[in-house]
Design a protein around this motif. Sequence first.
Motif, mmCIF file in Angstrom:
data_model
loop_
_atom_site.group_PDB
_atom_site.id
_atom_site.type_symbol
_atom_site.label_atom_id
_atom_site.label_comp_id
_atom_site.label_asym_id
_atom_site.label_seq_id
_atom_site.Cartn_x
_atom_site.Cartn_y
_atom_site.Cartn_z
ATOM 1 N N LEU A 24 -2.727 -5.397 -4.978
ATOM 2 C CA LEU A 24 -3.769 -4.393 -4.874
ATOM 3 C C LEU A 24 -3.850 -3.587 -6.151
ATOM 4 O O LEU A 24 -2.926 -3.579 -6.965
ATOM 5 C CB LEU A 24 -3.529 -3.481 -3.671
ATOM 6 C CG LEU A 24 -2.200 -2.758 -3.592
ATOM 7 C CD1 LEU A 24 -2.311 -1.381 -4.218
ATOM 8 C CD2 LEU A 24 -1.772 -2.643 -2.155
ATOM 9 N N GLU A 58 0.825 -1.212 0.000
ATOM 10 C CA GLU A 58 0.000 0.000 0.000
ATOM 11 C C GLU A 58 0.862 1.266 0.000
ATOM 12 O O GLU A 58 0.581 2.224 -0.730
ATOM 13 C CB GLU A 58 -0.941 -0.006 1.212
ATOM 14 C CG GLU A 58 -2.047 -1.032 1.146
ATOM 15 C CD GLU A 58 -1.651 -2.449 1.566
ATOM 16 O OE1 GLU A 58 -2.566 -3.294 1.677
ATOM 17 O OE2 GLU A 58 -0.447 -2.730 1.785
ATOM 18 N N ILE A 101 -5.056 0.392 -7.287
ATOM 19 C CA ILE A 101 -5.508 1.711 -6.865
ATOM 20 C C ILE A 101 -5.749 2.577 -8.093
ATOM 21 O O ILE A 101 -5.143 2.365 -9.150
ATOM 22 C CB ILE A 101 -4.514 2.412 -5.903
ATOM 23 C CG1 ILE A 101 -3.174 2.712 -6.582
ATOM 24 C CG2 ILE A 101 -4.298 1.585 -4.637
ATOM 25 C CD1 ILE A 101 -2.261 3.616 -5.772
ATOM 26 N N GLU A 102 -6.647 3.518 -7.952
ATOM 27 C CA GLU A 102 -6.875 4.549 -8.962
ATOM 28 C C GLU A 102 -6.708 5.892 -8.280
ATOM 29 O O GLU A 102 -7.184 6.093 -7.164
ATOM 30 C CB GLU A 102 -8.284 4.451 -9.545
ATOM 31 C CG GLU A 102 -8.496 3.253 -10.422
ATOM 32 C CD GLU A 102 -9.858 3.273 -11.118
ATOM 33 O OE1 GLU A 102 -10.467 4.355 -11.259
ATOM 34 O OE2 GLU A 102 -10.318 2.186 -11.505
ATOM 35 N N ARG A 103 -6.053 6.815 -8.971
ATOM 36 C CA ARG A 103 -5.844 8.150 -8.438
ATOM 37 C C ARG A 103 -6.057 9.167 -9.546
ATOM 38 O O ARG A 103 -5.734 8.899 -10.703
ATOM 39 C CB ARG A 103 -4.433 8.313 -7.859
ATOM 40 C CG ARG A 103 -4.125 7.428 -6.667
ATOM 41 C CD ARG A 103 -4.963 7.815 -5.438
ATOM 42 N NE ARG A 103 -4.673 6.990 -4.290
ATOM 43 C CZ ARG A 103 -5.351 5.885 -3.978
ATOM 44 N NH1 ARG A 103 -6.330 5.454 -4.752
ATOM 45 N NH2 ARG A 103 -5.045 5.206 -2.889
ATOM 46 N N ARG A 149 -4.347 4.115 -13.036
ATOM 47 C CA ARG A 149 -4.732 2.878 -12.358
ATOM 48 C C ARG A 149 -3.469 2.049 -12.259
ATOM 49 O O ARG A 149 -2.773 1.836 -13.255
ATOM 50 C CB ARG A 149 -5.796 2.122 -13.136
ATOM 51 C CG ARG A 149 -5.976 0.692 -12.619
ATOM 52 C CD ARG A 149 -7.002 -0.046 -13.400
ATOM 53 N NE ARG A 149 -8.130 -0.092 -12.491
ATOM 54 C CZ ARG A 149 -9.328 -0.515 -12.785
ATOM 55 N NH1 ARG A 149 -9.621 -0.877 -13.990
ATOM 56 N NH2 ARG A 149 -10.256 -0.565 -11.882
ATOM 57 N N GLU A 175 1.023 3.887 -3.226
ATOM 58 C CA GLU A 175 0.676 5.302 -3.052
ATOM 59 C C GLU A 175 1.840 6.200 -3.464
ATOM 60 O O GLU A 175 1.642 7.222 -4.131
ATOM 61 C CB GLU A 175 0.289 5.564 -1.593
ATOM 62 C CG GLU A 175 -0.413 6.868 -1.378
ATOM 63 C CD GLU A 175 -1.780 6.950 -2.044
ATOM 64 O OE1 GLU A 175 -2.107 8.046 -2.543
ATOM 65 O OE2 GLU A 175 -2.517 5.954 -2.063
#
Length: 122
Positions: free
Chosen positions: A110, A73, A112-114, A93, A77
Amino acid sequence: MDIVYIHDLRIDTIIGVYDWERQIKQTLSFNLEMATDIRQAAATDDLQYTINYKAVSDRLIEFVETTQPQLLETLAENIANIIISEFHVPWLRLQVSKAGAVRAARDVGLIIERGKKYGLPE
């Protein structure tokens, strides 16, 4: 919206929360989709108007090999922040996979989308 992607970028690094994980390098796999508008690059045939996936890959390799977070994680990030800020990507993504982390699974990880996916001009 157009997508520039990198699939199955494999990078060896030290990652994990257990003592044994901190003693070895593990291979992580990255899939990255980055929003852009390719029209100007297509019209001019000029790399400066698109996302340079070689430059992105080189930056990720350098970062992942030298950082040693405990959690995926944290790594994800930090990577998202790098891509958005350094490569001016409005949306991404990112999938990070860690093979062998769970004995009964091929891999874990994992996604993630930002950013703003549809914040691009029409």
